[in-house]
Design an enzyme around this catalytic site. Structure first.
Site, PDB file in Angstrom:
ATOM      1  CD  GLN A 298      -8.144   5.535   1.139  1.00  0.00           C
ATOM      2  OE1 GLN A 298      -9.310   6.365   1.622  1.00  0.00           O
ATOM      3  NE2 GLN A 298      -7.290   4.920   1.954  1.00  0.00           N
TER       4      GLN A 298
ATOM      5  NE  ARG B  96      -0.843   2.046   5.453  1.00  0.00           N
ATOM      6  CZ  ARG B  96      -2.063   2.032   5.123  1.00  0.00           C
ATOM      7  NH1 ARG B  96      -2.065   1.631   3.806  1.00  0.00           N
ATOM      8  NH2 ARG B  96      -3.135   2.536   5.724  1.00  0.00           N
TER       9      ARG B  96
ATOM     10  CG  ASP C 175      -6.703  -3.227   5.663  1.00  0.00           C
ATOM     11  OD1 ASP C 175      -7.876  -2.621   5.470  1.00  0.00           O
ATOM     12  OD2 ASP C 175      -5.725  -2.999   5.044  1.00  0.00           O
TER      13      ASP C 175
ATOM     14  N   GLY D 177      -3.878  -0.794   0.177  1.00  0.00           N
ATOM     15  CA  GLY D 177      -4.614  -2.028   0.124  1.00  0.00           C
ATOM     16  C   GLY D 177      -3.910  -3.239   0.857  1.00  0.00           C
ATOM     17  CB  ALA D 178      -4.805  -5.847   3.044  1.00  0.00           C
TER      18      ALA D 178
END
Ligand code: MRU
Length: 361
Positions: free
Chosen positions: A200, A90, A241, A54-55
């Site tokens: 998710q 990421r 994101d 999760g960002a």
């Protein structure tokens, strides 16, 4: 948010005062496994393998990763090396780079002997600010849900992936307005996209909403368009994101298809984000946002719980079939009804964003 009545954040300092605790999200919903991380390398592994994800959360996690790096070695060389390692975990969520840039700006201007304390203070500030921003997103977003109430039926919100409290430090982004609505007694029901390939939605969003008592139904990713055609979705709210200064939105793969279906059916499509997710350096999301390609095994294999309670991984494709796994897509601003930020709601456009964030002009 609470798990079995106990309040949690998704990341916190251990009682030893320096190591970091996380909820291992690869083990949810089957078990609540709390890990203690004590080095930058362990934090990088946790981000890469999506134990934390999760960002906003990976931004806070990277900040704490840098604290762990300095706990090991406060030298400038080690700090820069480990910051680069964490930044490489990421590529799509801009919060990761934002948090590390903020940490480095503070730490490069701090003498090595004072760096450790400064790092922990900055990481704690990043975490606390994230909670406050998401809580504000909840306040600005709940108005959209409140406006769609009709007697005798719930407000049906569709969401994709997991943009809930465990994707942030607390509250969530897309789920914050839903928690706010539920808390104020609004009858709200959530259609939860399962979100292949990593599920998710099915594993994390369903677990979160269930733990908080919010009515929800898990659907196959392909069901959303059908539900919209039949009037069963009042609005879509997703997280993101990375948002460009033009309002293009990168989010979990499949978000774009939901936006197309929402557009075709005149269903409002809202995106919730803290301003730490805005990349002010780019305008064209399709051309400029790097899209993470994840391992093919996330597509070919599925993990779940068997009838005996064991966790098992099975292969769902024939041996020899290749698989591709782009993890995010970009929804152009023209398909986005609006953005919900900690400063309020705006159009997904350069003008809309600058109205809320005039200091970026
Ligand atoms: O690959 P993930 O699980 O980290 O992707 C998460 C998402 O796409 C979320 O929607 C996004 O990060 C917003 S989180 C509040």
């Amino acid at each position: 948010m609470k798990i079995d009545g106990v309040p949690y954040r998704s990341i916190w300092l251990d009682e030893d005062g320096w190591s970091v605790r996380i909820i291992d999200q690869t083990r949810l919903p089957w078990s609540l496994s709390i890990l203690r991380l004590s080095s930058a390398a362990e934090m990088a592994e946790a981000i890469r393998t999506m134990r934390v994800r999760g960002a906003p959360l990976i931004g806070a996690a990277a900040a704490y990763g840098l604290c762990l790096a300095l706990h090991d070695d406060p030298s400038t060389e080690a700090m820069e090396r480990d910051a680069a390692m964490l930044a490489g975990t990421r590529p799509t969520a801009v919060n990761l780079r934002w948090a590390l840039d903020r940490m480095l700006t503070r730490l490069r201007n701090t003498r090595p002997e004072h760096r450790l304390a400064a790092a922990y203070a900055e990481a704690a500030a990043i975490a606390d600010e994230d909670v406050a921003q998401n809580e504000a997103i909840g306040r600005h977003g709940v108005e959209l849900i409140r406006a769609r109430q009709k007697p005798g039926r719930p407000v049906n919100v569709l969401t994709h992936c997991n943009a809930g409290w465990i994707a942030t430090v607390d509250w969530g982004t897309a789920l914050a307005p839903i928690y706010s609505a539920h808390n104020e007694g609004i009858d709200v029901h959530v259609w939860v996209d399962e979100t292949r390939p990593r599920n998710q939605g099915a594993s994390l969003t369903a677990w979160e909403l269930g733990s908080h008592g919010v009515a929800h139904t898990v659907i196959a990713d392909n069901a959303g368009g059908h539900l919209m055609q039949h009037g069963k979705v009042d609005l879509v709210i997703v997280g993101t994101d990375r948002v460009t200064r033009g309002g293009d939105v990168a989010n979990k793969i499949g978000t774009y298809l939901k936006a197309l279906a929402a557009h075709d059916n005149a269903v409002p499509f809202w995106v919730a984000l803290p301003s730490t997710t805005i990349d002010w350096t780019i305008t064209d999301g399709i051309a400029e946002i790097p899209i993470e390609e994840r391992p093919a095994t996330e597509v070919t294999l599925m993990t779940g719980q068997t009838e005996t309670g064991a966790i098992a991984t099975i292969q769902v494709t024939p041996p020899g079939s290749g698989a591709a796994n782009p993890a995010f897509d970009v929804t152009p601003a023209r398909l986005v009804t609006g953005l919900i930020t900690e400063r309020g709601r705006c159009d997904a456009s350069p003008e809309g964003l600058l109205k809320l964030f005039p200091e970026r002009a």
